[in-house]
Design an enzyme around this catalytic site. Structure first.
Site, PDB file in Angstrom:
ATOM      1  N   ASN A  13      85.813  16.599  -6.346  1.00 24.83           N
ATOM      2  CA  ASN A  13      87.123  16.685  -5.697  1.00 24.83           C
ATOM      3  C   ASN A  13      88.111  15.838  -6.506  1.00 24.83           C
ATOM      4  O   ASN A  13      87.919  14.628  -6.659  1.00 24.83           O
ATOM      5  CB  ASN A  13      86.989  16.171  -4.252  1.00 24.83           C
ATOM      6  CG  ASN A  13      88.294  16.249  -3.502  1.00 24.83           C
ATOM      7  OD1 ASN A  13      89.344  15.911  -4.045  1.00 24.83           O
ATOM      8  ND2 ASN A  13      88.242  16.674  -2.260  1.00 24.83           N
ATOM      9  N   HIS A  16      92.462  12.880  -5.817  1.00 28.66           N
ATOM     10  CA  HIS A  16      93.058  11.555  -6.013  1.00 28.66           C
ATOM     11  C   HIS A  16      93.578  11.313  -7.425  1.00 28.66           C
ATOM     12  O   HIS A  16      94.262  10.316  -7.664  1.00 28.66           O
ATOM     13  CB  HIS A  16      92.105  10.466  -5.517  1.00 28.66           C
ATOM     14  CG  HIS A  16      91.922  10.585  -4.039  1.00 28.66           C
ATOM     15  ND1 HIS A  16      92.999  10.635  -3.175  1.00 28.66           N
ATOM     16  CD2 HIS A  16      90.823  10.748  -3.270  1.00 28.66           C
ATOM     17  CE1 HIS A  16      92.556  10.796  -1.935  1.00 28.66           C
ATOM     18  NE2 HIS A  16      91.241  10.866  -1.972  1.00 28.66           N
ATOM     19  N   ARG A  24     103.935   7.774  -8.875  1.00 25.64           N
ATOM     20  CA  ARG A  24     105.075   7.537  -9.758  1.00 25.64           C
ATOM     21  C   ARG A  24     106.025   8.725  -9.852  1.00 25.64           C
ATOM     22  O   ARG A  24     107.032   8.661 -10.543  1.00 25.64           O
ATOM     23  CB  ARG A  24     104.565   7.194 -11.172  1.00 25.64           C
ATOM     24  CG  ARG A  24     104.154   5.746 -11.315  1.00 25.64           C
ATOM     25  CD  ARG A  24     105.379   4.856 -11.178  1.00 25.64           C
ATOM     26  NE  ARG A  24     105.025   3.464 -11.112  1.00 25.64           N
ATOM     27  CZ  ARG A  24     105.027   2.649 -12.167  1.00 25.64           C
ATOM     28  NH1 ARG A  24     105.330   3.084 -13.363  1.00 25.64           N
ATOM     29  NH2 ARG A  24     104.712   1.397 -11.999  1.00 25.64           N
ATOM     30  N   HIS A  49      92.014  19.883  -2.086  1.00 26.54           N
ATOM     31  CA  HIS A  49      92.472  20.040  -0.704  1.00 26.54           C
ATOM     32  C   HIS A  49      93.988  20.136  -0.733  1.00 26.54           C
ATOM     33  O   HIS A  49      94.672  19.157  -1.017  1.00 26.54           O
ATOM     34  CB  HIS A  49      92.010  18.825   0.112  1.00 26.54           C
ATOM     35  CG  HIS A  49      92.310  18.919   1.572  1.00 26.54           C
ATOM     36  ND1 HIS A  49      91.922  17.951   2.468  1.00 26.54           N
ATOM     37  CD2 HIS A  49      92.972  19.849   2.311  1.00 26.54           C
ATOM     38  CE1 HIS A  49      92.317  18.286   3.691  1.00 26.54           C
ATOM     39  NE2 HIS A  49      92.976  19.429   3.612  1.00 26.54           N
ATOM     40  N   ARG A  51      96.827  19.979   1.255  1.00 23.02           N
ATOM     41  CA  ARG A  51      97.153  19.563   2.620  1.00 23.02           C
ATOM     42  C   ARG A  51      98.521  20.090   3.011  1.00 23.02           C
ATOM     43  O   ARG A  51      99.377  20.327   2.155  1.00 23.02           O
ATOM     44  CB  ARG A  51      97.153  18.028   2.720  1.00 23.02           C
ATOM     45  CG  ARG A  51      95.785  17.409   2.549  1.00 23.02           C
ATOM     46  CD  ARG A  51      95.846  15.928   2.810  1.00 23.02           C
ATOM     47  NE  ARG A  51      95.883  15.645   4.219  1.00 23.02           N
ATOM     48  CZ  ARG A  51      94.835  15.253   4.946  1.00 23.02           C
ATOM     49  NH1 ARG A  51      93.674  15.054   4.380  1.00 23.02           N
ATOM     50  NH2 ARG A  51      94.958  15.038   6.226  1.00 23.02           N
ATOM     51  N   ARG A  55     100.376  15.855   0.143  1.00 23.25           N
ATOM     52  CA  ARG A  55     100.420  14.436  -0.261  1.00 23.25           C
ATOM     53  C   ARG A  55      99.719  14.192  -1.596  1.00 23.25           C
ATOM     54  O   ARG A  55      99.993  13.212  -2.259  1.00 23.25           O
ATOM     55  CB  ARG A  55      99.833  13.544   0.823  1.00 23.25           C
ATOM     56  CG  ARG A  55      98.352  13.643   0.949  1.00 23.25           C
ATOM     57  CD  ARG A  55      97.822  12.601   1.903  1.00 23.25           C
ATOM     58  NE  ARG A  55      98.160  12.895   3.281  1.00 23.25           N
ATOM     59  CZ  ARG A  55      97.425  12.505   4.313  1.00 23.25           C
ATOM     60  NH1 ARG A  55      96.335  11.785   4.096  1.00 23.25           N
ATOM     61  NH2 ARG A  55      97.747  12.793   5.541  1.00 23.25           N
ATOM     62  N   GLU A  76      89.783  23.378  -0.109  1.00 25.31           N
ATOM     63  CA  GLU A  76      89.706  22.860   1.258  1.00 25.31           C
ATOM     64  C   GLU A  76      91.027  23.167   1.942  1.00 25.31           C
ATOM     65  O   GLU A  76      92.103  22.917   1.364  1.00 25.31           O
ATOM     66  CB  GLU A  76      89.469  21.352   1.239  1.00 25.31           C
ATOM     67  CG  GLU A  76      88.090  20.982   0.740  1.00 25.31           C
ATOM     68  CD  GLU A  76      87.900  19.468   0.707  1.00 25.31           C
ATOM     69  OE1 GLU A  76      88.806  18.729   1.095  1.00 25.31           O
ATOM     70  OE2 GLU A  76      86.821  19.053   0.265  1.00 25.31           O
ATOM     71  N   THR A 106      92.307  10.412   5.477  1.00 27.21           N
ATOM     72  CA  THR A 106      91.454  11.426   4.877  1.00 27.21           C
ATOM     73  C   THR A 106      90.893  12.247   6.026  1.00 27.21           C
ATOM     74  O   THR A 106      91.194  11.957   7.192  1.00 27.21           O
ATOM     75  CB  THR A 106      90.331  10.768   4.036  1.00 27.21           C
ATOM     76  OG1 THR A 106      89.503  11.794   3.470  1.00 27.21           O
ATOM     77  CG2 THR A 106      89.458   9.839   4.874  1.00 27.21           C
ATOM     78  N   THR A 107      90.115  13.293   5.713  1.00 23.52           N
ATOM     79  CA  THR A 107      89.607  14.144   6.786  1.00 23.52           C
ATOM     80  C   THR A 107      88.670  13.330   7.674  1.00 23.52           C
ATOM     81  O   THR A 107      87.628  12.865   7.227  1.00 23.52           O
ATOM     82  CB  THR A 107      88.841  15.351   6.190  1.00 23.52           C
ATOM     83  OG1 THR A 107      89.628  15.891   5.130  1.00 23.52           O
ATOM     84  CG2 THR A 107      88.581  16.396   7.219  1.00 23.52           C
ATOM     85  N   GLU A 157      79.507  22.723   5.491  1.00 24.86           N
ATOM     86  CA  GLU A 157      79.456  21.448   4.777  1.00 24.86           C
ATOM     87  C   GLU A 157      79.265  20.366   5.834  1.00 24.86           C
ATOM     88  O   GLU A 157      80.086  20.222   6.753  1.00 24.86           O
ATOM     89  CB  GLU A 157      80.735  21.208   3.968  1.00 24.86           C
ATOM     90  CG  GLU A 157      80.638  19.890   3.205  1.00 24.86           C
ATOM     91  CD  GLU A 157      81.709  19.727   2.141  1.00 24.86           C
ATOM     92  OE1 GLU A 157      82.064  20.718   1.476  1.00 24.86           O
ATOM     93  OE2 GLU A 157      82.192  18.594   1.992  1.00 24.86           O
ATOM     94  N   HIS A 200      81.543  13.653   1.863  1.00 23.71           N
ATOM     95  CA  HIS A 200      82.465  12.646   2.409  1.00 23.71           C
ATOM     96  C   HIS A 200      81.839  11.259   2.323  1.00 23.71           C
ATOM     97  O   HIS A 200      80.776  11.006   2.872  1.00 23.71           O
ATOM     98  CB  HIS A 200      82.891  12.919   3.853  1.00 23.71           C
ATOM     99  CG  HIS A 200      84.286  12.408   4.109  1.00 23.71           C
ATOM    100  ND1 HIS A 200      84.546  11.077   4.313  1.00 23.71           N
ATOM    101  CD2 HIS A 200      85.483  13.033   4.137  1.00 23.71           C
ATOM    102  CE1 HIS A 200      85.839  10.928   4.471  1.00 23.71           C
ATOM    103  NE2 HIS A 200      86.442  12.090   4.363  1.00 23.71           N
TER     104      HIS A 200
END
Ligand code: PXP
Length: 250
Positions: A13, A16, A24, A49, A51, A55, A76, A106-107, A157, A200
């Site tokens: 994933n 991040h 920035r 993901h 969202r 974000r 996701e 987070t989820t 999952e 997770h």
């Protein structure tokens, strides 16, 4: 009889990488560069993901991975009309339906597949019809697996967040209890023709008991791999996780 997955896949994933970029407001670090490194390091898939609040991953990142990544993409998504339309337009290899709340970091917690059957059924059906492999992100609970069966989801999952949280507490008895729940859920899913995945909160320290569960076919791991990449590089981070997973599988 144990339904054993032959190869344990690692889905990385990369959300991040986008989180750091967005801090920035520019275009560095580029999630596509992470994709290339994951490909080179032996990752089996890329998970992102998208969202509702964008974000981290943005629509343009989804465009980028869909056109520039050779690995299977796992999108996701929340069970909303907007996300369904996006998934049907892009047709990723897989779509993992997750619960989503704006205020969460987070989820948190799994999808209530049992309680939300009527809302989820048409979404799962349309994704299935489009040839997208649907996964439901659920707690390791027989009731949720039975609900996934009724929804005709080919994949679940299993949420390992609670296991990961307990791991930090060092309460061995509680860890064993949670691990047994995940083990039983994976066995129940596989026995009923559903491919179990897990994810997770997985780290170098806590991944092996989960990787050792024979029916689990895929782990999706993000935050720790990207965090560890700061210290040892993303390629090394992915390679080390793969090595630990393979060692656990024996
Ligand atoms: N699987 C699902 C469905 C998730 O929502 C997440 C978090 O985005 C993960 C796996 C990966 O969790 P982590 O980032 O803690 O490794």
């Amino acid at each position: 009889m144990v339904h054993r997955a032959l190869h344990l896949r690692l889905g990385v994933n990369i959300d991040h990488v986008a989180t750091i970029r967005n801090a920035r407001g520019g275009d560095h670090p580029d999630p596509m560069r992470a994709v290339e490194i994951v490909e080179a390091a032996g990752g089996d898939g890329i998970t992102i993901h998208l969202r509702e609040d964008r974000r981290h991953i943005r629509d343009s990142d989804l465009d980028g991975v869909m056109t520039g990544c050779s690995l299977p993409i796992n999108l996701e998504m929340a069970a909303t009309e907007e996300m369904l339309a996006i998934a049907l337009r892009h047709k990723p290899h897989a779509a993992c339906i997750v619960p989503e709340r704006r205020e969460e970091r987070t989820t948190e917690g799994g999808l209530d597949a049992a309680g939300q059957h009527n809302h989820l059924a048409p979404i799962v059906a349309q994704l299935n019809d489009a040839g997208i492999r649907v996964s439901l992100f659920i707690e390791p609970d027989a009731r949720q697996i039975e609900a996934a069966m009724r929804l005709m989801a080919p994949v679940v999952e299993l949420h390992t967040g609670r296991y990961a949280h307990l791991w930090q507490s060092g309460d061995n008895c509680a860890i064993e209890t949670e691990l047994k729940k995940i083990t039983d859920a994976a066995a129940l899913a596989a026995k009923n023709g559903i491919e179990p995945h897990a994810g997770h909160g997985l780290t170098f320290d806590n991944v092996q008991p989960i990787a050792a569960i024979p029916q689990i076919a895929e782990l999706n791991i993000g935050h720790y791999l990207i965090g560890e990449a700061i210290f040892i590089g993303l390629e090394q981070s992915v390679r080390k996780m793969r090595t630990l997973m393979e060692a656990a599988r024996g």
